[in-house]
Design a protein around this motif. Sequence first.
Motif, PDB file in Angstrom:
ATOM      1  N   ALA A 221       2.757   3.688  -6.344  1.00 57.26           N
ATOM      2  CA  ALA A 221       1.499   4.250  -6.833  1.00 57.26           C
ATOM      3  C   ALA A 221       1.001   3.471  -8.042  1.00 57.26           C
ATOM      4  N   THR A 222      -0.314   3.364  -8.145  1.00 55.83           N
ATOM      5  CA  THR A 222      -0.872   2.548  -9.213  1.00 55.83           C
ATOM      6  C   THR A 222      -1.972   3.253  -9.981  1.00 55.83           C
ATOM      7  N   SER A 223      -3.083   3.590  -9.337  1.00 55.99           N
ATOM      8  CA  SER A 223      -4.276   4.032 -10.050  1.00 55.99           C
ATOM      9  C   SER A 223      -5.026   5.053  -9.210  1.00 55.99           C
ATOM     10  N   MET A 224      -5.792   5.945  -9.886  1.00 58.37           N
ATOM     11  CA  MET A 224      -6.553   6.973  -9.189  1.00 58.37           C
ATOM     12  C   MET A 224      -7.780   7.329 -10.004  1.00 58.37           C
ATOM     13  N   MET A 234      -7.371   6.869  -4.529  1.00 63.62           N
ATOM     14  CA  MET A 234      -6.179   6.295  -5.155  1.00 63.62           C
ATOM     15  C   MET A 234      -5.827   4.975  -4.498  1.00 63.62           C
ATOM     16  N   ALA A 235      -5.166   4.112  -5.252  1.00 64.98           N
ATOM     17  CA  ALA A 235      -4.751   2.800  -4.761  1.00 64.98           C
ATOM     18  C   ALA A 235      -3.250   2.639  -4.945  1.00 64.98           C
ATOM     19  N   TRP A 236      -2.637   1.859  -4.067  1.00 61.40           N
ATOM     20  CA  TRP A 236      -1.213   1.570  -4.203  1.00 61.40           C
ATOM     21  C   TRP A 236      -0.888   0.238  -3.538  1.00 61.40           C
ATOM     22  N   GLN A 243      13.546  -7.764   2.233  1.00 60.45           N
ATOM     23  CA  GLN A 243      13.681  -7.558   0.778  1.00 60.45           C
ATOM     24  C   GLN A 243      12.342  -7.209   0.119  1.00 60.45           C
ATOM     25  N   TRP A 244      11.421  -6.660   0.919  1.00 63.89           N
ATOM     26  CA  TRP A 244      10.118  -6.225   0.376  1.00 63.89           C
ATOM     27  C   TRP A 244       9.396  -7.368  -0.335  1.00 63.89           C
ATOM     28  N   GLU A 245       9.495  -8.583   0.236  1.00 65.59           N
ATOM     29  CA  GLU A 245       8.901  -9.729  -0.454  1.00 65.59           C
ATOM     30  C   GLU A 245       7.400  -9.853  -0.180  1.00 65.59           C
ATOM     31  N   GLN A 246       6.854  -9.052   0.736  1.00 70.19           N
ATOM     32  CA  GLN A 246       5.433  -9.070   1.012  1.00 70.19           C
ATOM     33  C   GLN A 246       4.811  -7.743   0.593  1.00 70.19           C
ATOM     34  N   SER A 247       3.541  -7.805   0.224  1.00 67.13           N
ATOM     35  CA  SER A 247       2.898  -6.585  -0.249  1.00 67.13           C
ATOM     36  C   SER A 247       1.410  -6.618   0.063  1.00 67.13           C
ATOM     37  N   ASN A 248       0.882  -5.487   0.486  1.00 63.80           N
ATOM     38  CA  ASN A 248      -0.537  -5.310   0.737  1.00 63.80           C
ATOM     39  C   ASN A 248      -1.074  -4.216  -0.181  1.00 63.80           C
ATOM     40  N   LEU A 249      -2.378  -4.251  -0.415  1.00 60.71           N
ATOM     41  CA  LEU A 249      -3.024  -3.278  -1.285  1.00 60.71           C
ATOM     42  C   LEU A 249      -3.836  -2.312  -0.432  1.00 60.71           C
ATOM     43  N   TYR A 250      -3.613  -1.010  -0.635  1.00 63.43           N
ATOM     44  CA  TYR A 250      -4.288   0.025   0.139  1.00 63.43           C
ATOM     45  C   TYR A 250      -4.949   1.040  -0.787  1.00 63.43           C
ATOM     46  N   VAL A 251      -5.947   1.734  -0.228  1.00 60.52           N
ATOM     47  CA  VAL A 251      -6.580   2.855  -0.924  1.00 60.52           C
ATOM     48  C   VAL A 251      -6.693   4.020   0.051  1.00 60.52           C
ATOM     49  N   GLN A 252      -6.794   5.226  -0.512  1.00 62.31           N
ATOM     50  CA  GLN A 252      -6.941   6.434   0.291  1.00 62.31           C
ATOM     51  C   GLN A 252      -7.829   7.424  -0.454  1.00 62.31           C
ATOM     52  N   HIS A 253      -8.525   8.244   0.302  1.00 63.52           N
ATOM     53  CA  HIS A 253      -9.407   9.280  -0.231  1.00 63.52           C
ATOM     54  C   HIS A 253      -8.840  10.631   0.163  1.00 63.52           C
ATOM     55  N   ILE A 254      -8.569  11.470  -0.821  1.00 63.72           N
ATOM     56  CA  ILE A 254      -8.068  12.808  -0.557  1.00 63.72           C
ATOM     57  C   ILE A 254      -9.122  13.808  -1.005  1.00 63.72           C
ATOM     58  N   GLY A 255      -9.439  14.773  -0.130  1.00 66.57           N
ATOM     59  CA  GLY A 255     -10.493  15.730  -0.403  1.00 66.57           C
ATOM     60  C   GLY A 255     -10.044  16.860  -1.301  1.00 66.57           C
ATOM     61  N   ALA A 256     -11.013  17.708  -1.663  1.00 67.20           N
ATOM     62  CA  ALA A 256     -10.734  18.814  -2.584  1.00 67.20           C
ATOM     63  C   ALA A 256      -9.717  19.795  -2.022  1.00 67.20           C
ATOM     64  N   GLY A 257      -9.612  19.863  -0.693  1.00 69.95           N
ATOM     65  CA  GLY A 257      -8.653  20.768  -0.072  1.00 69.95           C
ATOM     66  C   GLY A 257      -7.337  20.122   0.296  1.00 69.95           C
ATOM     67  N   GLY A 258      -7.133  18.880  -0.129  1.00 74.20           N
ATOM     68  CA  GLY A 258      -5.894  18.185   0.173  1.00 74.20           C
ATOM     69  C   GLY A 258      -5.923  17.434   1.492  1.00 74.20           C
ATOM     70  N   GLU A 259      -7.101  17.337   2.119  1.00 78.09           N
ATOM     71  CA  GLU A 259      -7.204  16.653   3.396  1.00 78.09           C
ATOM     72  C   GLU A 259      -7.291  15.133   3.193  1.00 78.09           C
ATOM     73  N   ILE A 260      -6.633  14.384   4.058  1.00 80.72           N
ATOM     74  CA  ILE A 260      -6.686  12.921   4.027  1.00 80.72           C
ATOM     75  C   ILE A 260      -7.929  12.490   4.798  1.00 80.72           C
ATOM     76  N   LEU A 261      -8.840  11.768   4.131  1.00 77.09           N
ATOM     77  CA  LEU A 261     -10.169  11.515   4.684  1.00 77.09           C
ATOM     78  C   LEU A 261     -10.291  10.167   5.385  1.00 77.09           C
ATOM     79  N   TRP A 262      -9.409   9.221   5.106  1.00 78.57           N
ATOM     80  CA  TRP A 262      -9.492   7.917   5.753  1.00 78.57           C
ATOM     81  C   TRP A 262      -8.303   7.731   6.697  1.00 78.57           C
ATOM     82  N   ASP A 263      -8.108   6.529   7.204  1.00 75.27           N
ATOM     83  CA  ASP A 263      -6.989   6.248   8.102  1.00 75.27           C
ATOM     84  C   ASP A 263      -5.681   6.737   7.484  1.00 75.27           C
ATOM     85  N   GLU A 264      -4.797   7.291   8.301  1.00 73.72           N
ATOM     86  CA  GLU A 264      -3.584   7.919   7.772  1.00 73.72           C
ATOM     87  C   GLU A 264      -2.704   6.952   6.986  1.00 73.72           C
TER      88      GLU A 264
END
Length: 532
Positions: A221-224, A234-236, A243-264
């Motif tokens: 976790a990084t920023s929100m 939020m972004a992570w 050995q976890w040597e590769q990394s991608n950056l993702y973001v997600q939108h969570i609604g007021a009711g706790g629902e995940i609004l973008w791709d899971e």
Amino acid sequence: MITSDGAGGAIVCWADGRDGGADLYAQRITSAGLTLWTADGVAVCTAPGFRFDMETVSDGVGGAIGVWIDERAGAEADDIYAQRVSANGIVLWAADGVPICAVPGEQHGPVIMGDGEGGAIIAWGDGRNGTSSTDIYAQRVDASGGPVWDAGGIALCASPSWQTEPAIASDGIGGAIVVWEDGRAGYEDADLYAQRINGLGEALWVPNGVPVCEHRTSQSATSMVPDGSGGAIMAWVDYFGIQWEQSNLYVQHIGAGGEILWDERGVGLSVTVFQDPNDVVLTPDGAGGAIAAWRGSSGSSTGTDIYAQRIDPMGNTLWTTNGVSLCDEPGEQHHPAIAFDGAGGAIVAWRDDAPGLNNADIRAGRIDPLGVVLWGNQGAPVSTAVNDQLFPAIVSDGGGGVVVTWTDGRNKAVSGYDVYAQRIGPEGMVPTAVGRQSQTPGLVVSPNVPNPFTTSTSVDLHLDDESVVEIRVYDVRGRLVRRAPHGTLHAGSHRLQFDGRDDAGEFLPSGVYFFRVTANGNSTARKIVIAR
């Protein structure tokens, strides 16, 4: 750390070793660069022992609230303390701060947001239940420094295994959303969970939080930031490979009711070879989406660069695939800090290590709502003094520019590292006084008036030279909806009108748009709002 004073200046807080320990001091600086409080800062905490991990937030009335880890009870007893300083530099709560959490066990990683009533909501990682299990706790403190919720805080997540690295954002109605790294699925499969809590301390989503990302990799976790509708973006960084040597950056939108609004799994912003989870920052874009900036690498030998990407409320990335490069110079650019520019874009400051030089500078870049880099691919110089300038922090000045602060080693042979600050205007230049700049840019564009507007609005601009002027209007998705050439205008000041119509002559619907003025290669964007 830095927070706005609400008047174009800032309040800066720092750890200070002047007495041989690690104390905390603060200073307020005006938009003209004048310090308002005691010379060398107001003492926030000088209790015995060390303190670190300070975070600050505005108290809403010109002052600031700070929270930190405090070792006054011993090196193995990290507790959480907080203090409030008024706009006049007066320490308002108990000397050396009030305890937010001083229970047995170590507390770590405090984060803070204002509660809108002069107090704050604070969340942290908590080891009170044993070294093999860390949980997420939170506390609300009122304007007088008193705890509002249960003594020692309330548990947001007390699931088995470990929870750590919380981030926090306001829900807009006195509560907060907190996201954290969660190890309930196993040590090498850290996931992200989140919980919303209201102003009374009641958890609003399922016990121990809702899963934000449970993909079979490790998330850090990084920023929100708030979405303006009771939810958050939020972004992570998502690690995978051997050995976890590769990394991608993702973001997600969570609604007021706790629902995940973008791709899971989240929306991917970058699949470059390297992203550092400590070097990813977000700011709202003013239209329900967000702008991210990060330190990344394409795998070349030129070092790491600073990238940015904008994402709209529907989860669509609006700029170049894998992000727009704000700085692609050789060497290392890192520790980005970001602030909204008030016009749909952002200003990012970073530490810049040129190759072959034994010192680091601070530079900044601005990117407009359409992803156009405005200050060149090196950024504008904020400080190029001798020796190292490190750890930039940034806040909006409320006028399209920013105030940047950093740790500075120009006098380290005499006094060690000091704290410096600089204000930089919307055109990438250092103002010499309030409302003035060190040189007149080729194009100066005022905010439109009125804003919001119903049928028409006007914008004032000043040209250094005779120029061909054009206005383009874009919607929040970056689609061109109106192109208005104004021909050649003489040097001097002009007032231009926009009637709120598209190229077909139809009235544009209510919403947020971006109004971009171009003159002889210079370009400036402003956010406009139509309210019919």
